[in-house]
Scaffold this motif. Structure first.
Motif, mmCIF file in Angstrom:
data_model
loop_
_atom_site.group_PDB
_atom_site.id
_atom_site.type_symbol
_atom_site.label_atom_id
_atom_site.label_comp_id
_atom_site.label_asym_id
_atom_site.label_seq_id
_atom_site.Cartn_x
_atom_site.Cartn_y
_atom_site.Cartn_z
ATOM 1 N N ARG A 1 39.552 35.299 36.238
ATOM 2 C CA ARG A 1 38.848 36.566 36.076
ATOM 3 C C ARG A 1 39.723 37.705 36.595
ATOM 4 O O ARG A 1 40.320 37.600 37.664
ATOM 5 C CB ARG A 1 37.527 36.552 36.842
ATOM 6 N N PRO A 2 39.843 38.806 35.855
ATOM 7 C CA PRO A 2 40.682 39.929 36.299
ATOM 8 C C PRO A 2 40.107 40.590 37.546
ATOM 9 O O PRO A 2 38.894 40.635 37.736
ATOM 10 C CB PRO A 2 40.649 40.887 35.101
ATOM 11 N N THR B 1 48.840 48.855 41.344
ATOM 12 C CA THR B 1 49.737 47.784 41.781
ATOM 13 C C THR B 1 49.229 47.032 43.004
ATOM 14 O O THR B 1 49.695 45.929 43.278
ATOM 15 C CB THR B 1 51.120 48.354 42.101
ATOM 16 N N SER B 2 48.310 47.612 43.739
ATOM 17 C CA SER B 2 47.858 46.968 44.966
ATOM 18 C C SER B 2 46.934 45.792 44.659
ATOM 19 O O SER B 2 46.063 45.875 43.789
ATOM 20 C CB SER B 2 47.123 47.967 45.862
ATOM 21 N N ASP B 3 47.153 44.675 45.372
ATOM 22 C CA ASP B 3 46.248 43.537 45.252
ATOM 23 C C ASP B 3 45.377 43.415 46.504
ATOM 24 O O ASP B 3 44.779 42.374 46.758
ATOM 25 C CB ASP B 3 47.017 42.235 45.010
ATOM 26 N N GLN B 4 45.338 44.497 47.277
ATOM 27 C CA GLN B 4 44.537 44.497 48.498
ATOM 28 C C GLN B 4 43.167 45.107 48.228
ATOM 29 O O GLN B 4 43.026 46.009 47.399
ATOM 30 C CB GLN B 4 45.243 45.303 49.589
ATOM 31 N N PRO B 5 42.149 44.608 48.897
ATOM 32 C CA PRO B 5 40.817 45.193 48.754
ATOM 33 C C PRO B 5 40.781 46.577 49.400
ATOM 34 O O PRO B 5 41.623 46.921 50.225
ATOM 35 C CB PRO B 5 39.907 44.215 49.487
ATOM 36 N N GLY B 6 39.828 47.351 49.035
ATOM 37 C CA GLY B 6 39.659 48.673 49.609
ATOM 38 C C GLY B 6 38.223 49.116 49.450
ATOM 39 O O GLY B 6 37.395 48.403 48.870
ATOM 40 N N VAL C 1 36.922 49.472 37.618
ATOM 41 C CA VAL C 1 37.856 49.220 36.524
ATOM 42 C C VAL C 1 38.600 47.917 36.789
ATOM 43 O O VAL C 1 38.575 47.380 37.891
ATOM 44 C CB VAL C 1 38.862 50.376 36.362
ATOM 45 N N ILE C 2 39.298 47.424 35.772
ATOM 46 C CA ILE C 2 40.168 46.264 35.924
ATOM 47 C C ILE C 2 41.429 46.708 36.667
ATOM 48 O O ILE C 2 42.053 47.708 36.301
ATOM 49 C CB ILE C 2 40.537 45.666 34.559
ATOM 50 N N PHE D 1 39.576 47.449 45.386
ATOM 51 C CA PHE D 1 39.116 46.335 46.180
ATOM 52 C C PHE D 1 38.630 45.254 45.254
ATOM 53 O O PHE D 1 38.106 45.515 44.190
ATOM 54 C CB PHE D 1 38.073 46.744 47.236
ATOM 55 N N THR D 2 38.839 44.017 45.672
ATOM 56 C CA THR D 2 38.596 42.856 44.831
ATOM 57 C C THR D 2 37.175 42.373 45.007
ATOM 58 O O THR D 2 36.696 42.268 46.130
ATOM 59 C CB THR D 2 39.569 41.718 45.182
#
Length: 382
Positions: free
Chosen positions: A31-32, A182-187, A102-103, A15-16
């Motif tokens: 920012r990563p 690979t996911s760019d979705q939050p969680g 983690v990044i 999650f972002t």
């Protein structure tokens, strides 16, 4: 019998996290994305005998074959250590949950070390490493990890770990993985964006023995020595070039989540002529009529390095003392069928039969395992 595999299901959830505000400055670096990795650990303790084929999986025989400590090291693509977390338990774990920030959107290497050796003097440096010196933000010593070995210092019987006495060793259990986020979705830890499956593998082989039949009639006898020839004495601490079936990154369809080891690599010089595993049982044999003082089963808590046989394969030889006879009779050597190699995490059960000649039947059983459970305490059915 073969050894159970200890399986780990690791959850990497993404999650972002929002930054501290956006900027229109084109030279400001982006920012990563931050990701959360959640590991839920559960120990499967399924009784043996739940399958009837020759390759059924079995549970650990004692606590020292379970997980007492666990270290999780996460490494970024540039070799930088992102996390080095050590977990210790007073009793073998059943389940626990650990999360890591983690990044995201990059490939991670994950190293799992259970029951790490802590006494450098006892092991003469083999298999011992001070993992606490692996610092977050520093380079991970990948070459050193890959070269760590376990070696027997007992030249008379080549035992790697001896848990028959009062002083016992937690059997090392390890593996390493590469996963790409690979996911760019939050969680969230309760609803992760990405889930990965892992397992850890015991770095040892054990043997047990059973007397199937003999032509002794009413005459009793005792097996005083068992020698398995053409074995090995050293192995890598981490599995090296190990091929599993199902594959390492494929979910096992076995009811117990087990899998077989089909091939592996050994250190240079690990396969050598004359390597012997020697056992000296007490009370292992067949009693005369009405004598129940002896047992037809012998399962010592000796552990050996994984091995590939020297020459034409593994053989076994017995020394037998018949009641009323002061001399020992030597039986064998006899070949061990169905045993092309002895990979780690394997329990080899040898059944003896001797009428005119010594014959052996071999069952090889892997273990069931330790799961990093994505169901937060719910053990999956497969």
């Amino acid at each position: 019998m073969r050894w159970f595999l200890c399986s780990i299901i690791a959850m990497l959830s993404a999650f972002t996290f929002a930054g501290c505000g956006e900027t229109n400055d084109p030279v400001s670096p982006k920012r990563p994305m931050q990701t959360t990795i959640c590991l839920n650990i559960g120990l499967l303790d399924i009784p043996s005998g739940t399958r009837t084929d020759a390759y059924s999986f079995e549970a650990p025989a004692n606590d020292y074959e379970k997980v007492h400590t666990l270290r999780v090291i996460i490494v970024r693509p540039d070799g930088t250590v992102e996390h080095n977390r050590f977990l210790s338990y007073d009793t073998p774990i059943e389940r626990t949950s650990q999360t890591f920030k983690v990044i995201g959107m990059e490939k991670k290497k994950i190293y799992l070390f259970a029951n790490e050796l802590t006494d450098s003097k006892e092991w003469n440096g083999y298999g011992y490493y001070d993992y606490s010196e692996i610092k977050k933000g520093e380079k991970f010593p990948a070459a050193e990890m890959d070269s760590l070995k376990l070696m027997s210092t007992r030249m008379d019987d080549n035992v790697l770990f001896d848990n028959t006495g009062d002083s016992k060793i937690w059997i090392p259990i390890n593996e390493q993985y590469e996963y790409e986020l690979t996911s760019d979705q939050p969680g969230t830890p309760e609803n992760p964006s990405e889930t990965f499956s892992c397992f850890i593998t015991r770095a040892a082989v054990k043997f047990s023995f059973e007397i199937a039949q003999s032509d002794g009639g009413s005459e009793g006898y005792e097996v005083t020595e068992i020698t398995v020839n053409n074995g090995g004495f050293q192995e890598y601490l981490l599995p090296c070039n190990t091929i599993y079936n199902p594959g390492k990154y494929i979910v096992s369809t076995d009811p117990l989540g087990g899998r077989m080891i089909e091939s592996f690599s050994l250190p240079l010089g690990a396969v050598a002529e004359g390597m012997r595993y020697v056992f000296h049982p007490t009370g292992f044999g067949v009693g005369s009529v009405n004598d129940i003082s002896r047992s037809s089963n012998y399962s010592p808590a000796y552990y050996f390095a994984e091995s590939k046989p020297w020459g034409d394969g593994y053989t076994v030889k017995l020394k037998v003392k018949w009641d009323g006879d002061s001399k020992e009779q030597i039986l064998g050597p006899a070949k061990l069928p169905n045993l092309p190699s002895c990979p780690r995490n394997t329990h080899v059960r040898i059944r003896f039969s001797f009428k005119d000649i010594l014959e052996c039947k071999v069952d090889v059983l892997p273990y069931t395992g330790v799961y990093l459970d994505p169901g937060f305490g719910i053990i999956p059915s497969n």
